[in-house]
Design a protein around this motif. Structure first.
Motif, PDB file in Angstrom:
ATOM      1  N   VAL A   1      -5.042   6.222  -1.432  1.00 38.27           N
ATOM      2  CA  VAL A   1      -4.379   4.987  -1.014  1.00 38.27           C
ATOM      3  C   VAL A   1      -4.447   3.999  -2.180  1.00 38.27           C
ATOM      4  O   VAL A   1      -5.541   3.591  -2.590  1.00 38.27           O
ATOM      5  CB  VAL A   1      -5.038   4.364   0.231  1.00 38.27           C
ATOM      6  CG1 VAL A   1      -4.310   3.075   0.621  1.00 38.27           C
ATOM      7  CG2 VAL A   1      -5.049   5.345   1.387  1.00 38.27           C
TER       8      VAL A   1
ATOM      9  N   THR B   1      -3.531   0.253  -3.483  1.00 37.16           N
ATOM     10  CA  THR B   1      -3.259  -1.072  -2.927  1.00 37.16           C
ATOM     11  C   THR B   1      -2.952  -2.048  -4.056  1.00 37.16           C
ATOM     12  O   THR B   1      -3.747  -2.202  -4.987  1.00 37.16           O
ATOM     13  CB  THR B   1      -4.464  -1.592  -2.127  1.00 37.16           C
ATOM     14  OG1 THR B   1      -4.782  -0.653  -1.087  1.00 37.16           O
ATOM     15  CG2 THR B   1      -4.145  -2.946  -1.495  1.00 37.16           C
TER      16      THR B   1
ATOM     17  N   THR C   1       0.842  -1.192   0.000  1.00 34.79           N
ATOM     18  CA  THR C   1       0.000   0.000   0.000  1.00 34.79           C
ATOM     19  C   THR C   1       0.879   1.244   0.000  1.00 34.79           C
ATOM     20  O   THR C   1       1.888   1.309   0.706  1.00 34.79           O
ATOM     21  CB  THR C   1      -0.934   0.041   1.224  1.00 34.79           C
ATOM     22  OG1 THR C   1      -0.150   0.001   2.413  1.00 34.79           O
ATOM     23  CG2 THR C   1      -1.895  -1.124   1.216  1.00 34.79           C
TER      24      THR C   1
ATOM     25  N   ALA D   1       0.252   5.247   0.418  1.00 37.43           N
ATOM     26  CA  ALA D   1      -0.755   6.246   0.792  1.00 37.43           C
ATOM     27  C   ALA D   1      -0.120   7.627   0.897  1.00 37.43           C
ATOM     28  O   ALA D   1       1.041   7.767   1.276  1.00 37.43           O
ATOM     29  CB  ALA D   1      -1.410   5.860   2.114  1.00 37.43           C
TER      30      ALA D   1
END
Length: 557
Positions: free
Chosen positions: A543, A545, A483, A485
């Motif tokens: 974010v 992923t 991830t 962010a």
């Protein structure tokens, strides 16, 4: 027995025979009437002398309305009547051989044209003279219409298969080829006529032993009883002409009218050029990224190189003075050995030593050496990261994702160090996975650069003074999860569905090409069978992923 008794007996026998013949005629008529075909008899003048119940039903008339009428004036359509009359007259006169079977049109009682299959036989008297014709007609209209529709459907299918750009191969339930369209012939190098009686695995030859085993396994899965398999994927095949081609395929079951699986259809296309173009596009984007990083990398290298240079000059000056003092000490040593010490010379040496501030040099030289070592390690780290990042590897290898993240963060430092801090929370137990690691690093770089740009935009809008980029790695449900962010400007809801489209960008002209996220999607989803998604709210950052499957080497192939 008396003569009268004999005559009476003969009359009784004749009556019994007549009754039996009458009964037989009645039985025969019954059988003829219940027949499912049209039965008609006509004499030498072509007049009907017999027609069964089915014939009356088809013609829409009673028997008494048909008996005595010319059959050729009743059943064939108008354009055929004279031709049919002429033909049967010549047959009855012995001038032409009777066709025992033929098909022809009949106008029924509803005015509809029916197709009748006629079986014909000549009738003879006791002197072997032709006295008429008996015909049995079977209504085959529905059969012929179905056949014609099937022929038209086959023609439409043939035209469709010939015109579409995809290759199509149909196989039966045992894997034998039934249909190949021209595109399939072009890709495989086999012609349809040559493939009759051949298995699909004999025509589709994988380019490597490993892929051939995968192909055979795929065929076995398709043919497994009781399974309606639908498969898709990519593989490299070698055509009959010896050239390698990458195909993207989909296999789907064929079911008959009873919903039983009767085979499969394999649809595939040559994506070799597409793969080449994708590779070129990815390489172009990678070179573009490296170009964008080049100035920052040069700056990152220049800083340590500057103080290494300054310290080296300091070493040179210090060594020159030290060397001069060393020479004076050597002269003094020689004089002491001779018992001759020049006090003036000794005083000069003491003065020179004092002016050199040796205590300062003893303290600063080790410090400068340590700085140089640290600077050299920084430069070495950047160069190794650059070398690692730009390595042109295109094969799947067992790779350390955490290491790839660290390298990419190092290389991209100049893009974010002025507007953000980067924090990493990397799982130390993260397993290595089989992947094309340089492509994964390219994706991570694109996301870090995008995060930095989003933070810079937020700073320019006065939303924050300095941002933060958080990078995590972990294992979840059989996937390596990465991830990335940020707390930048975020993404508008209307743009979320298009964020991975090729050439889509919200950046100003000259600041983005719209290729980065599209290439990232292709690398993660299409090439690595993973997923990439984004969650974002305007003003609250984004974010991203990434999920990469934990694949073994065998699974990766």
């Amino acid at each position: 027995m008396t003569e009268d008794g004999k005559e009476q007996k003969d009359r009784q026998d004749d009556q019994s025979v007549q009754e039996m013949v009458q009964n037989l005629n009645q039985m025969a008529r019954t059988y003829l009437d219940i027949a499912a075909v049209v039965l008609v008899g006509f004499d030498r003048q072509l007049n009907v002398f017999f027609i069964n119940r089915k014939g009356c039903q088809v013609m829409g008339c009673r028997e008494d309305e048909l008996i005595g009428r010319c059959w050729m004036d009743i059943y064939p359509p108008e354009p055929l009547r004279e031709k049919m009359k002429s033909y049967f007259r010549r047959v009855i006169d012995g001038e032409q051989t009777l066709r025992e079977y033929y098909e022809g049109p009949l106008i029924d009682g509803n005015g509809q044209t029916r197709i009748i299959a006629w079986h014909n036989s000549l009738l003879y008297d006791d002197k072997e003279r032709v006295v008429g014709v008996i015909s049995a007609g079977e209504d085959i209209t529905e059969t012929r219409l179905a056949q014609r529709e099937a022929a038209r459907e086959k023609e439409r299918l043939d035209v469709t298969l010939k015109s579409i750009g995809d290759a199509v191969i149909s196989i039966d339930s045992e894997g034998y080829i039934q249909i190949m369209n021209p595109m399939a012939e072009m890709i495989t190098g086999w012609y349809m006529d040559e493939t009759r009686g051949k298995l699909i695995s004999q025509v589709l030859q994988a380019a490597s032993d490993d892929e051939q085993r995968i192909l055979l396994t795929m065929v076995q899965d398709l043919l497994a009883p009781g399974k309606a398999q639908r498969l898709s994927g990519e593989m490299t095949i070698i055509s009959r002409l010896g050239d390698k081609k990458i195909i993207a395929y989909t296999a789907a079951p064929i079911q008959d009218e009873t919903s039983e699986q009767s085979g499969h259809v394999l649809v595939f296309r040559d994506v070799s050029q597409v793969k080449i173009n994708q590779t070129r596009l990815a390489l172009s984007q990678k070179l573009e990224s490296i170009g964008q990083l080049a100035a920052g990398i040069a700056h990152e290298i220049n800083n340590p190189m500057q103080f290494i240079s300054d310290n080296t000059e300091f070493f040179a000056r210090s060594f020159a003075v030290w060397q001069e003092l060393q020479e004076d000490y050597e002269k003094l040593t020689t004089e002491v050995e001779k018992g001759q010490v020049d006090q003036r010379q000794l005083a000069l040496i003491k003065e020179k030593r004092k002016s050199m501030d040796l205590d300062y040099l003893k303290e600063e030289i080790p410090r400068a050496i340590q700085e140089n070592m640290e600077g050299i390690q920084r430069v070495k780290k950047i160069i190794m990261a650059m070398k690692d990042f730009s390595h042109p590897g295109q094969k799947e290898v067992l790779a350390d994702i955490n290491h790839a993240i660290e390298i990419t963060v190092t290389l991209s430092k100049n893009t974010w160090k002025y507007n953000a801090d980067v924090t990493s929370d990397l799982d130390p137990q993260l397993p290595s996975i089989y992947c094309t690691i340089d492509e994964i690093k390219q994706v991570i770089l694109n996301l870090i650069v995008n995060a930095s740009d989003a933070i810079q935009e937020a700073i320019e809008k006065g939303l924050l003074k300095k941002g933060i980029i958080r990078i995590r790695s972990a294992v979840q449900d059989g996937f390596v999860v990465i991830t990335i962010a940020d707390n930048g400007v975020g993404i508008e809801p209307a743009h979320l569905d298009r964020i991975f489209d090729l050439f889509f960008t919200t950046k100003e002209v000259g600041k983005g090409t719209g290729q980065g996220l599209s290439i990232a999607y292709d690398i993660i989803v299409n090439k690595h069978r993973g997923s990439i998604d984004v969650k974002s709210q305007p003003g609250q950052g984004a974010v991203f992923t990434i999920r990469l499957p934990l694949r073994t080497q065998a699974e990766s192939k």
